[in-house]
Design a protein around this motif. Structure first.
Motif, mmCIF file in Angstrom:
data_model
loop_
_atom_site.group_PDB
_atom_site.id
_atom_site.type_symbol
_atom_site.label_atom_id
_atom_site.label_comp_id
_atom_site.label_asym_id
_atom_site.label_seq_id
_atom_site.Cartn_x
_atom_site.Cartn_y
_atom_site.Cartn_z
ATOM 1 N N LEU B 42 33.569 50.353 45.596
ATOM 2 C CA LEU B 42 33.479 49.070 44.873
ATOM 3 C C LEU B 42 34.309 48.146 45.214
ATOM 4 O O LEU B 42 35.781 48.265 45.289
ATOM 5 C CB LEU B 42 33.349 49.352 43.618
ATOM 6 N N VAL B 43 34.182 46.742 45.315
ATOM 7 C CA VAL B 43 35.106 45.567 45.574
ATOM 8 C C VAL B 43 34.936 44.705 44.310
ATOM 9 O O VAL B 43 33.893 44.175 44.123
ATOM 10 C CB VAL B 43 34.859 44.929 46.940
ATOM 11 N N GLU B 44 36.030 44.494 43.483
ATOM 12 C CA GLU B 44 35.942 43.464 42.676
ATOM 13 C C GLU B 44 37.339 42.483 42.832
ATOM 14 O O GLU B 44 38.431 43.105 43.100
ATOM 15 C CB GLU B 44 36.107 44.084 41.332
ATOM 16 N N ASP B 45 37.194 41.374 43.116
ATOM 17 C CA ASP B 45 37.914 40.393 43.526
ATOM 18 C C ASP B 45 37.904 39.126 43.183
ATOM 19 O O ASP B 45 36.596 38.793 42.673
ATOM 20 C CB ASP B 45 37.680 40.304 45.216
ATOM 21 N N ARG B 46 38.843 38.286 43.272
ATOM 22 C CA ARG B 46 38.640 36.865 42.698
ATOM 23 C C ARG B 46 38.203 36.651 41.372
ATOM 24 O O ARG B 46 37.622 35.608 41.013
ATOM 25 C CB ARG B 46 37.676 35.950 43.719
ATOM 26 N N VAL B 53 33.979 38.257 42.631
ATOM 27 C CA VAL B 53 33.035 38.984 43.560
ATOM 28 C C VAL B 53 32.951 40.289 42.996
ATOM 29 O O VAL B 53 34.207 40.866 42.769
ATOM 30 C CB VAL B 53 33.768 38.942 45.026
ATOM 31 N N ARG B 55 30.995 43.820 44.315
ATOM 32 C CA ARG B 55 29.834 44.269 45.261
ATOM 33 C C ARG B 55 30.187 46.011 45.147
ATOM 34 O O ARG B 55 31.356 46.464 45.250
ATOM 35 C CB ARG B 55 30.216 43.909 46.491
#
Lengths: 395, 83
Positions: B42-46, B53, B55
């Motif tokens: 899992l990518v949690e960014d910004r 984000v 994803r």
């Protein structure tokens, strides 16, 4: 008078080593890894099947299904051949090596050193070689080669006289002798197809006809057949300077690069270098799966900078066909002393940048503004892949 | 340099993915059945600015042997492939 030393099938003999039985059965040198797929020197039994040096591998195996392929040993051949040349030079001969197994030298300067007669000089050469070799002598290099190829091991063949005698001696001999010279090695087959079987028949052809059909190689072949040949170009005896590294376990990849770094540093630290730069080096390796690998590396400019040497050598080392168990770096030719200083301002870099800018300008003029881009890492550690790098105009 | 633009590399491109409704695991990518899932993350960014984000990435191997990285955009929806 020129003397010729001929060691037939020298490369095959060295590669076979102590497996002498290989030379009595159909055998040929396997193609070197990464090179053109043609066999090297072939044993007499293989030649009886029509397999010769330079025959494509597939054709050789089709002609002789029982053909044994011997892994080539280019490093061993070079070492052994160098030893033999040094032995010849030790009797005072100025040697011109044509290829491994074939060398010529002028007899004239050696007569007084060795008893005043040609026989004594040839005897001294045979004694110095310390191994069976065919010796011949003649008024030209090619005539001496022809004589050596007809000589027996213990009885040299000598063609006395001048150009006319050489032509007369060569006339009945087969055109296959032209294989002994690199420039004319491809000619015997087309000549034979045209019905020209002997050197005499070649010499009798009109010069213009030979030039039209075979070009420069044909003209040289005709000159050779007429008993004429170029001057000897003896080599300058090289200084031997080499470093070798036994690798405890077969290495490849990064570890091999470390080994290369060590070899370069050791070679540059040798006192015998006396501050000179290196112009050409030879990188060789003994491979785990048998055979050796050898690559001559001439530097673009004579170097004594270990970093630049490693950059040049690492590219060649990447061609190594198998893991190596021994790596060797030898100097083949030295350059001038490393005291040649560059200018205080590194103008070469400025020139290079200016040329690069001009190349970019031209590429953009031809293919649009996006023609020259570079990859720029903007957020190399980002977890979002499209944010890591961008293509940006090359400045 | 006038006229030249900056191009991002590895831009996501839209992909046709069939996924298992229960856990979102891809079953087919661009018509090719998925043979195995190698990894998922899992990518949690910004999240600190106006364009966050989120994803869920899947690294899969299709039946034809291709190794693909696809992700499901958990904010805007839709599936994308990315190198």
């Amino acid at each position: 008078m020129i003397a010729c030393v001929l060691l037939p099938r020298f490369e095959l003999t060295v590669a076979a080593g102590d497996r002498e039985e290989l030379l009595r059965m159909p055998a040929a040198l396997a193609p070197e890894p990464g090179r053109e797929q043609r066999v090297g020197e072939a044993s007499p039994a293989a030649e009886a099947f029509g397999v010769r040096a330079g025959t494509p591998l597939g054709e050789a195996l089709a002609r002789c299904p029982s053909l044994t392929l011997v892994p080539p040993d280019p490093a061993g051949v070079a070492d052994r051949w160098e030893r033999l040349l040094v032995r010849l030079e030790a009797i005072g001969a100025a040697v011109e090596p044509e290829r491994p197994g074939l060398a010529c030298f002028a007899v004239r300067g050696l007569l007084r050193l060795h008893g005043g007669s040609l026989e004594h000089v040839l005897g001294a050469a045979r004694h110095a070689l310390r191994q069976p070799a065919r010796l011949g002598a003649g008024p030209s290099r090619f005539c001496a080669l022809a004589a050596a190829s007809r000589a027996r091991v213990r009885r040299p063949e000598v063609v006395a006289g001048g150009e006319a005698e050489a032509a007369a001696y060569l006339a009945p001999l087969p055109v296959a002798l032209l294989r002994g010279r690199r420039e004319t090695a491809q000619l015997p087959e087309p000549l034979a197809r045209l019905g020209i079987e002997t050197l005499g028949a070649l010499a009798a052809l009109p010069t213009a006809a030979v030039a039209d059909r075979f070009g420069a190689a044909g003209l040289l072949a005709r000159e050779l057949a007429c008993g004429r040949d170029g001057r000897l170009a003896p080599r300058r005896p090289p200084e031997r300077l080499a470093e070798e590294l036994e690798l405890p376990e077969a290495l490849s990849g990064v570890q091999l690069d470390h080994a290369l770094r060590l070899l370069v540093d050791r070679l540059l630290a040798r006192r015998e270098r006396r501050g000179r730069t290196l112009r050409t080096v030879v990188l060789s390796a003994a491979l785990v799966e048998g055979g050796t690998w050898r690559e001559q590396v001439p530097f673009r400019e004579a170097l004594a900078d270990p970093l630049r040497m490693r950059l040049a050598l690492a590219q060649r080392l990447a061609l190594l066909p198998a893991p190596a168990e021994r790596l060797r770096l030898a100097v083949e030719r030295f350059g001038p002393h490393a005291s040649d200083q560059r200018s205080l301002l590194d103008e070469a870099d400025d020139v290079r940048r200016a040329r690069l800018r001009e190349a970019v300008r031209q590429a953009r003029a031809a293919a649009g503004p996006d023609a020259a881009l570079r990859v720029l890492a903007v957020e190399a550690e980002s977890r979002v892949p499209e944010r890591r790098v961008v293509l940006t105009p090359f400045e | 340099m006038s006229g030249a633009r900056t191009h991002r590399l590895a831009r996501p491109r839209r992909a046709r993915v069939e996924a298992r409704p229960a856990d979102g695991r891809p079953l087919a990518v661009d018509g090719r059945a998925v043979d195995a899932v190698r990894e998922s993350w899992l990518v949690e960014d910004r999240w600190w600015n106006g364009s966050p984000v989120r994803r869920r990435y899947w690294e899969v191997v299709t039946t034809c042997g291709r190794n693909l990285v696809v992700f499901h955009d958990l904010r805007g929806g839709g599936w994308f492939a990315q190198r």
